[in-house]
Design an enzyme around this catalytic site. Structure first.
Site, PDB file in Angstrom:
ATOM      1  N   LYS A  59       0.843  -1.205   0.000  1.00 28.50           N
ATOM      2  CA  LYS A  59       0.000   0.000   0.000  1.00 28.50           C
ATOM      3  C   LYS A  59       0.876   1.252   0.000  1.00 28.50           C
ATOM      4  CE  LYS A  59      -0.253  -0.189   5.047  1.00 28.50           C
ATOM      5  NZ  LYS A  59      -0.999  -0.760   6.174  1.00 28.50           N
ATOM      6  N   ARG A  78     -10.750   0.005  14.574  1.00 27.26           N
ATOM      7  CA  ARG A  78     -10.631   0.731  13.309  1.00 27.26           C
ATOM      8  C   ARG A  78     -11.700   0.229  12.337  1.00 27.26           C
ATOM      9  NH1 ARG A  78      -4.927   1.048  10.049  1.00 27.26           N
ATOM     10  NH2 ARG A  78      -5.311  -1.186   9.724  1.00 27.26           N
ATOM     11  N   HIS A  94      -6.374  -7.193  12.549  1.00 26.56           N
ATOM     12  CA  HIS A  94      -5.126  -6.425  12.588  1.00 26.56           C
ATOM     13  C   HIS A  94      -4.692  -6.219  14.031  1.00 26.56           C
ATOM     14  CE1 HIS A  94      -2.005  -4.142  10.807  1.00 26.56           C
ATOM     15  NE2 HIS A  94      -2.439  -2.958  11.145  1.00 26.56           N
ATOM     16  N   ARG A 142       0.969 -10.830   6.936  1.00 27.09           N
ATOM     17  CA  ARG A 142       1.000  -9.636   6.078  1.00 27.09           C
ATOM     18  C   ARG A 142       2.255  -8.835   6.399  1.00 27.09           C
ATOM     19  NH1 ARG A 142      -4.175  -9.470   8.283  1.00 27.09           N
ATOM     20  NH2 ARG A 142      -3.597  -7.606   9.454  1.00 27.09           N
ATOM     21  N   TYR A 152      14.899  31.529   5.948  1.00 30.49           N
ATOM     22  CA  TYR A 152      13.645  32.182   6.337  1.00 30.49           C
ATOM     23  C   TYR A 152      13.591  32.405   7.845  1.00 30.49           C
ATOM     24  CZ  TYR A 152      11.434  31.266   1.791  1.00 30.49           C
ATOM     25  OH  TYR A 152      11.102  31.254   0.469  1.00 30.49           O
ATOM     26  N   CYS A 177      13.548  24.911   3.514  1.00 35.41           N
ATOM     27  CA  CYS A 177      12.627  25.641   2.626  1.00 35.41           C
ATOM     28  C   CYS A 177      11.775  24.632   1.839  1.00 35.41           C
ATOM     29  CB  CYS A 177      13.391  26.503   1.626  1.00 35.41           C
ATOM     30  SG  CYS A 177      14.719  27.487   2.323  1.00 35.41           S
ATOM     31  N   ASP A 191      11.908  23.887  -1.332  1.00 27.16           N
ATOM     32  CA  ASP A 191      12.655  23.121  -2.334  1.00 27.16           C
ATOM     33  C   ASP A 191      14.159  23.064  -2.074  1.00 27.16           C
ATOM     34  OD1 ASP A 191      10.146  23.218  -3.974  1.00 27.16           O
ATOM     35  OD2 ASP A 191      10.722  25.328  -4.085  1.00 27.16           O
TER      36      ASP A 191
HETATM   37  C1  LIG Z   1      -0.274  -1.629   6.924  1.00 23.22           C
HETATM   38  C2  LIG Z   1      -0.892  -2.900   7.309  1.00 23.22           C
HETATM   39  C3  LIG Z   1      -0.121  -4.050   7.444  1.00 23.22           C
HETATM   40  C4  LIG Z   1       1.377  -4.046   7.387  1.00 23.22           C
HETATM   41  O1  LIG Z   1       1.883  -3.564   8.611  1.00 23.22           O
HETATM   42  P1  LIG Z   1       3.455  -3.525   8.869  1.00 23.22           P
HETATM   43  O2  LIG Z   1       3.574  -3.049  10.253  1.00 23.22           O
HETATM   44  O3  LIG Z   1       4.010  -2.547   7.883  1.00 23.22           O
HETATM   45  O4  LIG Z   1       3.960  -4.897   8.639  1.00 23.22           O
HETATM   46  C5  LIG Z   1      -0.771  -5.247   7.661  1.00 23.22           C
HETATM   47  N1  LIG Z   1      -2.124  -5.280   7.775  1.00 23.22           N
HETATM   48  C6  LIG Z   1      -2.890  -4.195   7.679  1.00 23.22           C
HETATM   49  C7  LIG Z   1      -4.365  -4.312   7.821  1.00 23.22           C
HETATM   50  C8  LIG Z   1      -2.311  -2.954   7.458  1.00 23.22           C
HETATM   51  O5  LIG Z   1      -3.076  -1.860   7.390  1.00 23.22           O
END
Ligand SMILES: *Cc1c(COP(=O)(O)O)cnc(C)c1O
Length: 360
Positions: free
Chosen positions: A37, A129, A159, A213, A257, A304, A306
């Site tokens: 992602k 969430r 998660h 994951r 700045y 800044c 850039d």
């Molecule tokens: C981002 C995410 C992950 C990956 O998490 P990491 O800490 O980068 O391994 C896994 N599952 C879900 C639902 C996430 O949003």
């Protein structure tokens, strides 16, 4: 390798090493779903996913439908799971491109029920969430079974929200226990994808589900700044820029700045054509440093949009065109994150699109 003004180099060999080291440490040889992602955490999703596919990865997770379609169009063939919300108006795309949608709630299931998409129910085991309420196991079971004929259900997932913190071990174990209770209640369905572990969970928890994951550790960063990475896992991304100008500054002159820095000695100052519009945090003003010829050069004055200025008084022979390291596997995004009070994830995701990525 001078690539211009401000650029990122991504070391595929290092991503491969990170992936293989991690994989080998997983309990019960769980297969890995690569989390790509947010443009593969700023690394470039198409390039990274294609590379991982060549290593044999067949499952990918993204955050939204645009990311999913881009990967499919680029030739990613395996499962692509969208971990978050997709608006109803995009459901046809999910069908056309064979993309799997997370189901966030019963309400969301009702919203999209006219579309027989591939889907996985999210189960909320304590993060609050998304997901069905994991405290109500019977309710989860009922909802999942109610949609068996509506969607092509391929799995469930949850998660972990604190698996990176050993002090939260009890909470993490409770999350896993709730998830396993839900998955046990639908065991007879033999759904192929049952997953709860993220990068941190895969290393610090018992095996659970049938997949991990993997996100941040694949890129070589820490899930938490105090997390100890396995040996050999390193940041794969190097951010470089160049010196665009060098000048002498006299005592009493100010830099940048707001005149936030005043020279209290004769100084040599270099200008670097990278700024906060490139994703280089302005919080590093008068705070952070860059590396020139392997030596630290403190940022002086405000970063800044850039450009920024750094003190090179102690760095010999700095000249226009010299390469500058903004971060690499030694001075990492996690180090930078610590300085500015955030996490490495945000630092790497924040490197702007206008900074080109090169793959080595
Ligand atoms: C981002 C995410 C992950 C990956 O998490 P990491 O800490 O980068 O391994 C896994 N599952 C879900 C639902 C996430 O949003």
């Amino acid at each position: 390798m001078n690539k211009g003004r401000s650029w990122v180099e991504i070391n595929f060999e290092q991503i491969k090493k990170n992936y293989l080291i991690y994989k080998q440490l997983l309990p019960e040889s769980l297969p890995i779903m690569a989390v790509v992602k947010a443009d593969a955490y700023g690394h470039g999703d198409v390039r990274v996913a294609s590379f991982l596919q060549s290593l044999g990865v067949i499952d990918f997770a993204v955050s939204n439908v645009d990311e999913a379609i881009r990967l499919r169009q680029a030739g990613i063939e395996g499962q692509i799971l969208i971990l978050g919300y997709t608006p109803l108006t995009y459901m046809e795309y999910l069908l056309d491109y064979d993309i799997t949608q997370a189901i966030l709630s019963s309400e969301y299931a009702e919203l999209i029920k006219e579309y027989p998409v591939k889907a996985q129910f999210a189960i909320d085991t304590g993060m609050n969430r998304i997901g069905l309420d994991g405290d109500d196991i019977a309710g989860c079971e009922r909802t999942i079974r109610a949609y068996l004929k509506t969607f092509q259900l391929t799995g469930i997932f949850s998660h972990l929200c604190a698996a990176d913190n050993p002090l939260e071990k009890d909470f993490t174990e409770k999350q896993i226990a709730k998830f396993e209770a839900v998955s046990d209640s639908i065991k007879d369905l033999h759904l192929p994808y049952i997953h709860i572990l993220n990068s941190a969970g895969g290393l610090s928890c018992q095996a659970s589900g049938n997949m991990v994951r993997l996100g941040i550790i694949m890129y070589g960063l820490k899930p938490d700044l105090d997390f100890v990475l396995p040996n050999g896992i390193k940041q794969a991304l190097t951010w470089k820029s160049v010196v665009s100008m060098v000048k002498k500054i006299h005592v009493g002159e100010t830099i940048g700045y707001g005149r936030s820095y005043t020279a209290n000695r004769e100084m040599t100052v270099a200008t670097i054509p990278t700024g906060y519009a490139d994703g280089f945090s302005r919080t590093l003003s008068n705070h952070g440093y860059v590396l020139i010829g392997n030596q630290k050069a403190q940022i002086v004055g405000r970063v800044c949009m850039d450009q920024m200025m750094v003190d090179v008084s102690a760095v010999p022979n700095v000249k226009m065109g010299d390469e500058v390291i903004l971060m690499d596997s030694h001075y990492t995004a996690d180090d930078m994150a610590r300085t500015i009070g955030t996490i490495g994830y945000e630092v790497i995701c924040g490197i702007s699109k206008r900074v080109p990525r090169f793959y080595i």
